[in-house]
Write a protein that holds these residues in place. Structure first.
Motif, PDB file in Angstrom:
ATOM      1  N   LYS A  92      27.692  39.388  45.174  1.00  0.00           N
ATOM      2  CA  LYS A  92      28.137  38.223  45.947  1.00  0.00           C
ATOM      3  C   LYS A  92      26.950  37.364  46.375  1.00  0.00           C
ATOM      4  O   LYS A  92      25.857  37.855  46.656  1.00  0.00           O
ATOM      5  N   SER A  93      27.211  36.059  46.421  1.00  0.00           N
ATOM      6  CA  SER A  93      26.158  35.107  46.804  1.00  0.00           C
ATOM      7  C   SER A  93      26.237  34.756  48.286  1.00  0.00           C
ATOM      8  O   SER A  93      25.250  34.354  48.890  1.00  0.00           O
ATOM      9  N   TYR A 150      29.922  34.563  37.650  1.00  0.00           N
ATOM     10  CA  TYR A 150      29.012  33.946  36.680  1.00  0.00           C
ATOM     11  C   TYR A 150      27.558  34.338  36.905  1.00  0.00           C
ATOM     12  O   TYR A 150      26.661  33.836  36.215  1.00  0.00           O
ATOM     13  N   LEU A 151      27.313  35.218  37.873  1.00  0.00           N
ATOM     14  CA  LEU A 151      25.947  35.726  38.074  1.00  0.00           C
ATOM     15  C   LEU A 151      25.476  36.421  36.796  1.00  0.00           C
ATOM     16  O   LEU A 151      26.212  37.194  36.185  1.00  0.00           O
ATOM     17  N   SER A 152      24.247  36.159  36.384  1.00  0.00           N
ATOM     18  CA  SER A 152      23.743  36.746  35.137  1.00  0.00           C
ATOM     19  C   SER A 152      23.516  38.243  35.306  1.00  0.00           C
ATOM     20  O   SER A 152      23.229  38.730  36.400  1.00  0.00           O
ATOM     21  N   ILE A 153      23.613  38.949  34.206  1.00  0.00           N
ATOM     22  CA  ILE A 153      23.394  40.400  34.229  1.00  0.00           C
ATOM     23  C   ILE A 153      21.955  40.720  34.595  1.00  0.00           C
ATOM     24  O   ILE A 153      21.683  41.707  35.283  1.00  0.00           O
ATOM     25  N   GLY A 187      31.215  38.885  35.807  1.00  0.00           N
ATOM     26  CA  GLY A 187      32.640  38.844  35.496  1.00  0.00           C
ATOM     27  C   GLY A 187      32.961  39.633  34.249  1.00  0.00           C
ATOM     28  O   GLY A 187      33.973  40.344  34.184  1.00  0.00           O
ATOM     29  N   ASP A 188      32.105  39.528  33.242  1.00  0.00           N
ATOM     30  CA  ASP A 188      32.273  40.297  32.002  1.00  0.00           C
ATOM     31  C   ASP A 188      32.136  41.790  32.288  1.00  0.00           C
ATOM     32  O   ASP A 188      32.874  42.620  31.743  1.00  0.00           O
TER      33      ASP A 188
END
Length: 590
Positions: free
Chosen positions: A449-450, A460-463, A513-514
């Motif tokens: 969480k942001s 959409y946070l990058s892995i 999300g993925d």
């Protein structure tokens, strides 16, 4: 039977309403056939033809007459019984067939000497009115309801306790959020505000309150609370003073059912015990999976049964980390032996599940385990995990796995890694444990969480960014645990497994999300086709013709982090559970 063989006044085995029972022939019927009494129910039945009768059982006591003439309270209480039933020995079938005897019916199996000894003890309860068979969960209860004879009731321990609470307080509603609501009430804060500002306190108090109820611990004793937190790996995160202050307040408030007219799932067992509520005593109370009872369930069982028959396998006690009493069956034997009735132990050691070679392997852990003479030979083998990606090697176990096979491991991370490899090969594979998946997703959302709460945008946070947060979280939590005077082995194992499991998922995802979508897709309890991956804990009660046990480095049994005697004992129990899931073939993969 033939018509000329039927005698008035004699009893015969007969099938009535699709259930085998015993009937006594009272007289001939004007309509033809005979008027008889169902010895199970005491009701009059019409036997139309001699073909409805199987064979004479005139040496059996007439249970219907006995029930009418012998009040339940005057039936002497026989000794309590502990049945030590090893894996695949048919404990449920043994008990259900014994219940048929109690109810004056003929069993549908020929008993082994061990089963006959159990039946002989059960028959000491012949003539009692109320018989209750308590099981582990709702799904098992539903299965038992279709198998127990008429006059016996199947229920869970929670439904048994819930009836007592309803009897005392009237109509109330179960509420999974009750403990959280009470915490917020005492803190004088809205739930959403507590989640934003005091989430760690909320979780710590909730977990400790549950454990206090399960273990019947004095919540006023700070040293006991500290011991519980350490033993079960409860995250305190520097909030111990506030948490230890809130727990006894929540415990005391939880007793006030009239205030909110609701109860938590834990309260169904706990309230009848701590409030001394009236619990109707069954003449005979049978309890399955007795090795997994916590201290509160043990106390409720003693309140709910005049005579107890507890069935379980002490060597399958593997839920100590979740609140179960690792010494449940030995403790109950000791306590029941000190009662006026006393207690006897009986064995059930002959398995019809596992091949003979598999039984010999399991005997290294449980020496009195035996294979039935009709069992297949079985097979044991060892194979290496192929660490390169060459799939053509005959030594690569993945080339041997087929639909219907079961792959087990002590921890979850290797299961995830291996499951993805099978999926890439086009094979159907899932991992048991929908609740495990939910726990992983909660951790992902907590770290991803942001802002103050999780939002759709955070998917959409990058892995790459997530892995950095995950690694930092794991280091901080591990350091905090190791800094304690008595670090929790269970907590350290759980942290390591969660970290490694999520790392496996990040290798297959591009965004948070993925990552969540892949967790949801792989963890399932519904799919029964394809290759079934499972932790050993989740595999208890299951079986497969072929079972592979993954034991790579850092996931061996016993787990390298297990240090205390009780934890090591449960590790060996896990290996025994894993081995005895196999029917025909057991393969160790390392």
């Amino acid at each position: 039977m033939r018509k000329q063989e039927i005698e008035i006044g004699k009893s015969y085995s007969s099938k009535i309403s699709n259930k085998m029972t015993t009937v006594r022939i009272d007289s001939k019927s004007p309509r033809g056939g005979w008027i008889a009494t169902n010895n199970d129910t005491g009701r009059e039945v019409w036997i139309k033809t001699a073909a409805k009768l199987r064979y004479p059982v005139s040496d059996k006591p007439n249970l219907a007459d006995k029930l009418r003439s012998t009040p339940s309270d005057t039936v002497p209480i026989a000794n309590h019984v502990i049945v030590n039933a090893l894996a695949g020995t048919g404990k449920t079938t043994t008990i259900i067939e014994g219940l048929k005897l109690i109810k004056g019916m003929e069993p549908s199996i020929t008993p082994s000497p061990q089963q006959q000894a159990i039946w002989d003890e059960m028959m000491k309860s012949q003539g009692v009115n109320s018989v209750v068979f308590c099981c582990f969960n709702k799904s098992i209860q539903q299965e038992l309801e279709s198998r127990v004879p008429s006059g016996c009731e199947a229920m869970t321990m929670h439904s048994l306790g819930f009836k007592a609470v309803q009897s005392a307080f009237g109509k109330i509603r179960p509420d999974q959020w009750r403990t959280s609501n009470i915490i917020c009430e005492i803190m004088r804060m809205e739930f959403r505000d507590v989640r934003k500002k005091k989430l760690e306190v909320l979780n710590g108090v909730s977990n400790l309150v549950s454990l206090c109820k399960q273990n019947l611990v004095n919540a006023e004793d700070v040293s006991e609370l500290s011991r519980l937190a350490g033993h079960y790996g409860i995250e305190l995160n520097g909030n111990s003073t506030e948490i230890f202050d809130l727990v006894p307040q929540v415990i005391e408030r939880s007793k006030d059912v009239d205030r909110d007219r609701s109860i938590h799932f834990d309260d169904m067992i706990w309230l009848p015990v701590v409030l001394g509520l009236h619990v109707p005593k069954a003449d005979l109370l049978l309890v399955d999976e007795a090795q997994d009872l916590n201290r509160c369930q043990q106390a409720l069982a003693k309140k709910a049964g005049k005579r107890l028959i507890l069935v379980g396998d002490p060597k399958q006690a593997i839920y100590g980390f979740a609140g179960a009493d690792a010494e449940s069956m030995p403790r109950m034997f000791q306590e029941l032996s000190q009662t006026e009735a006393g207690c006897v132990e009986l064995p059930l050691t002959v398995t019809r599940r596992c091949g003979k070679a598999i039984v010999e392997e399991a005997k290294k852990l449980v020496p009195n385990f035996e294979a039935h003479e009709s069992n297949g030979e079985g097979a044991i083998s060892n194979i290496q995990i192929n660490t390169d990606d060459a799939t053509s090697s005959a030594h690569n176990y993945r080339n041997h796995c087929e639909d219907g096979d079961m792959v087990l491991c002590r921890v979850n991370a290797p299961l995830v890694s291996e499951c993805f490899k099978f999926l890439r090969q086009g094979k159907k594979a899932t991992i048991r444990g929908r609740d495990i998946g939910k726990g992983l997703i909660q951790t992902v959302q907590k770290l991803g969480k942001s802002g103050s709460s999780w939002s759709e945008a955070d998917k959409y946070l990058s892995i790459t960014d997530f892995v950095e947060r995950l690694s930092l979280w794991n280091s901080e939590e591990t350091d905090k645990e190791n800094a304690k005077k008595n670090p929790s082995e269970q907590r350290l194992m759980a942290l390591s497994d969660k970290y490694e499991t999520l790392i496996c998922f990040t290798e297959e995802a591009s965004t948070v999300g993925d990552l969540i979508a892949k967790i949801e897709a792989i963890f399932s309890d519904k799919n029964t086709t394809g290759i079934q991956f499972s932790s050993i804990h989740k595999a208890k009660g299951l079986e497969a013709n072929r079972v592979f046990i993954l034991m790579p480095k850092d996931a061996q049994i016993p787990h390298p982090m297990a240090k205390t005697p009780w934890a090591i004992d449960q590790e060996w129990n896990l290996l025994y559970v894993a081995e005895t899931r196999a029917i025909q073939e057991l393969v160790y993969v390392s």
